[in-house]
Design an enzyme around this catalytic site. Structure first.
Site, PDB file in Angstrom:
ATOM      1  N   GLU A 239      -3.608   6.199   1.318  1.00  0.00           N
ATOM      2  CA  GLU A 239      -3.540   4.242   1.999  1.00  0.00           C
ATOM      3  C   GLU A 239      -4.675   4.290   2.947  1.00  0.00           C
ATOM      4  O   GLU A 239      -5.205   4.766   3.420  1.00  0.00           O
ATOM      5  CB  GLU A 239      -2.013   4.330   2.585  1.00  0.00           C
ATOM      6  CG  GLU A 239      -1.628   2.886   2.450  1.00  0.00           C
ATOM      7  CD  GLU A 239      -0.301   2.542   3.185  1.00  0.00           C
ATOM      8  OE1 GLU A 239      -0.038   1.678   4.718  1.00  0.00           O
ATOM      9  OE2 GLU A 239       0.638   4.370   3.033  1.00  0.00           O
TER      10      GLU A 239
ATOM     11  N   LYS B  89       0.892  -1.515   0.591  1.00  0.00           N
ATOM     12  CA  LYS B  89       0.025   0.053  -0.268  1.00  0.00           C
ATOM     13  C   LYS B  89       1.027   1.268  -0.190  1.00  0.00           C
ATOM     14  O   LYS B  89       0.630   2.463  -0.489  1.00  0.00           O
ATOM     15  CB  LYS B  89      -1.296  -0.204   0.951  1.00  0.00           C
ATOM     16  CG  LYS B  89      -2.133  -1.368   0.881  1.00  0.00           C
ATOM     17  CD  LYS B  89      -3.028  -0.519   2.028  1.00  0.00           C
ATOM     18  CE  LYS B  89      -2.319  -1.510   4.016  1.00  0.00           C
ATOM     19  NZ  LYS B  89      -1.759  -2.717   3.977  1.00  0.00           N
ATOM     20  N   THR B  90       2.035   1.313   0.597  1.00  0.00           N
ATOM     21  CA  THR B  90       2.858   2.522   1.254  1.00  0.00           C
ATOM     22  C   THR B  90       3.292   2.977   0.065  1.00  0.00           C
ATOM     23  O   THR B  90       3.512   4.277  -0.396  1.00  0.00           O
ATOM     24  CB  THR B  90       3.785   2.607   2.446  1.00  0.00           C
ATOM     25  OG1 THR B  90       3.002   2.118   3.346  1.00  0.00           O
ATOM     26  CG2 THR B  90       4.978   3.941   1.914  1.00  0.00           C
TER      27      THR B  90
END
Length: 463
Positions: free
Chosen positions: A165, A121-122
């Site tokens: 995110e 995600k990051t």
């Protein structure tokens, strides 16, 4: 014009303001003109960066840190109910807002892209933030890690796009209503909150159901969990991506080029070849997900693809910390077996056959170690040698019988060379004794193992 302050968030107080998610929201609110205050357990570069934006940051938690006129108190799921500032908020009748609700409020009136998945995600959120900025779209963004400096995890932009995110760990991503949602993968994790894969699927289905009418779900065609979710989700436009033959955006090839790679993908019947400035197949696929999401939002693929090369990494995601005595020290946030395997395979590809990979691994959470300790040990077998620390508890209390020994036993059973070290202070000396010129050392885990990189480099400089 970008929106101003959400109602009742003009004087917010953040408990745990230095956290990756909390600090980003605090920064955006400060940039929108809010009088931001908060507390954190210890001093940090992030706290100092927030002060530079006008925020008041207290170190330690105490009832007196909460101003009587605070408009709300923002918390994450990690904040315990006995926190003195939370108790003081109840006494004063100050509303308590979960981090996810605060972030959802910040996205109102904009065009959100929400990035979800068990892993990646990051990185993917960062790729979108950097490439959209490169294109001049002036996005707002909230990322779970810093791009290039403390406090660079968030920005209030003047454009209409907001990239965020979306955290599934506590189901808080159900609060968002994105125009485009990305699901990178779906696996069982966060065992304190999810008892089975069925619960995971139900949670991701709920997230996909929050996509606004006319919006798009961008989802992996390669991961079985994501494919199963695709089969379950109905009533929303879906775009799949990956190396699978049936992917809507199909990756034809990924060519490693040292610490970079070149990707060729087919999008709307046209081949696109572009550079990804970080190593590893999984990061290349993250870039393709970002590309598909941007196109779903109406951005031109011919401009977005080359702009993705502007992303050169995020802190703790295979971040080079330095080199001493011919040894490179790299920091990895990987803490789930899938992430550990992906990062070690990426490093193996970058290192070639002539360089050794040494890992300093710190398990994160007792519950995760209990469920996935064997798989963590098997992942460590991809390294030439590993050092394993005690479990970093984070928000959890110990579980009887659950220790790093579970991982070490599994690693040795898989043929790995593993050493147990219980005192972090011993690590620099241990690594200096192991490392030889040409080696790559990875500090790996989601806890404070990241602090060891500079100490290892300092000890290596004395060799």
């Amino acid at each position: 014009m970008a929106p101003g302050l959400p109602i009742a968030m003009d004087r917010p107080h953040f408990i745990g303001i230095g956290g990756a998610g909390m600090s980003g929201i605090a920064k955006i609110l400060a940039q929108r003109g809010a009088r931001v205050a908060g507390s954190d357990a210890k001093e940090s570069a992030t706290a100092e960066a927030l002060r530079a934006h006008g925020a008041t940051v207290h170190i330690g938690h105490a009832a007196g840190h909460l101003a009587d006129d605070a408009s709300c108190v923002v918390v994450s799921s990690a904040i315990r109910q006995d926190n003195p500032e939370l108790a003081r908020a109840a006494e004063l009748g100050i509303p308590v807002v979960h981090r996810s609700d605060a972030l959802a409020a910040l996205m109102e009136g904009l065009r959100p892209i929400a990035v979800a998945g068990t892993h990646g995600k990051t990185t993917t959120t960062s790729m979108l933030a950097v490439s959209l900025t490169e294109l001049g779209a002036r996005p707002s963004y909230a990322i779970g890690g810093d791009l290039d400096a403390p406090g660079s995890n968030a920005l209030h932009g003047e454009g209409e796009i907001f990239v965020a995110e979306a955290d599934e760990s506590d189901r808080s991503f159900h609060k968002y209503a994105p125009e485009v949602a990305i699901v990178l993968n779906v696996e069982l994790d966060h065992h304190a909150n999810y008892a089975s894969m069925d619960e995971i699927y139900e949670s991701f289905e709920t997230f996909a159901g929050k996509i606004v009418p006319g919006g798009t779900l961008v989802i992996s065609a390669d991961h079985e969990g994501a494919r199963e979710l695709t089969r379950r989700v109905t009533g929303v436009k879906t775009v799949t991506y990956g190396e699978a033959e049936d992917a809507d955006v199909r990756v034809l090839k990924i060519v490693p080029q040292g610490l970079k790679s070149e990707v060729t993908a087919v999008l709307d019947g046209r081949e696109l070849t572009f550079a990804v400035s970080v190593p590893g197949r999984h990061y290349a696929l993250n870039a393709v997900a970002a590309l598909a999401a941007g196109v779903a939002l109406g951005l031109p693929a011919d401009e977005l693809a080359p702009a993705l090369a502007a992303y050169t990494g995020v802190k703790r995601r295979l971040q080079l910390k330095g080199e001493e005595a011919g040894v490179q020290v790299i920091d990895s946030y990987a803490h789930h077996p899938t992430e550990m395997t992906a990062d070690l395979e990426a490093m193996r590809g970058a290192a070639g056959d002539d360089r050794r990979i040494l890992v300093v691994f710190q398990p994160h959470l007792f519950s995760r170690t209990q469920e996935l300790g064997k798989e963590m040990g098997q992942a460590l077998a991809l390294a030439d040698a590993s050092v394993v620390l005690d479990i970093y508890p984070a928000r959890e209390d110990p579980i009887p019988g659950i220790t790093s020994a579970l991982i070490i036993e599994a690693a040795r059973a898989a043929g790995a060379d593993v050493t147990a070290v219980h005192d972090k202070a011993d690590i620099p000396e241990v690594v200096a004794g192991m490392a030889k010129p040409g080696d790559l050392v990875l500090t790996m885990g989601a806890g404070d193992v990241t602090d060891l990189g500079p100490l290892i480099l300092d000890r290596l400089s004395q060799k």
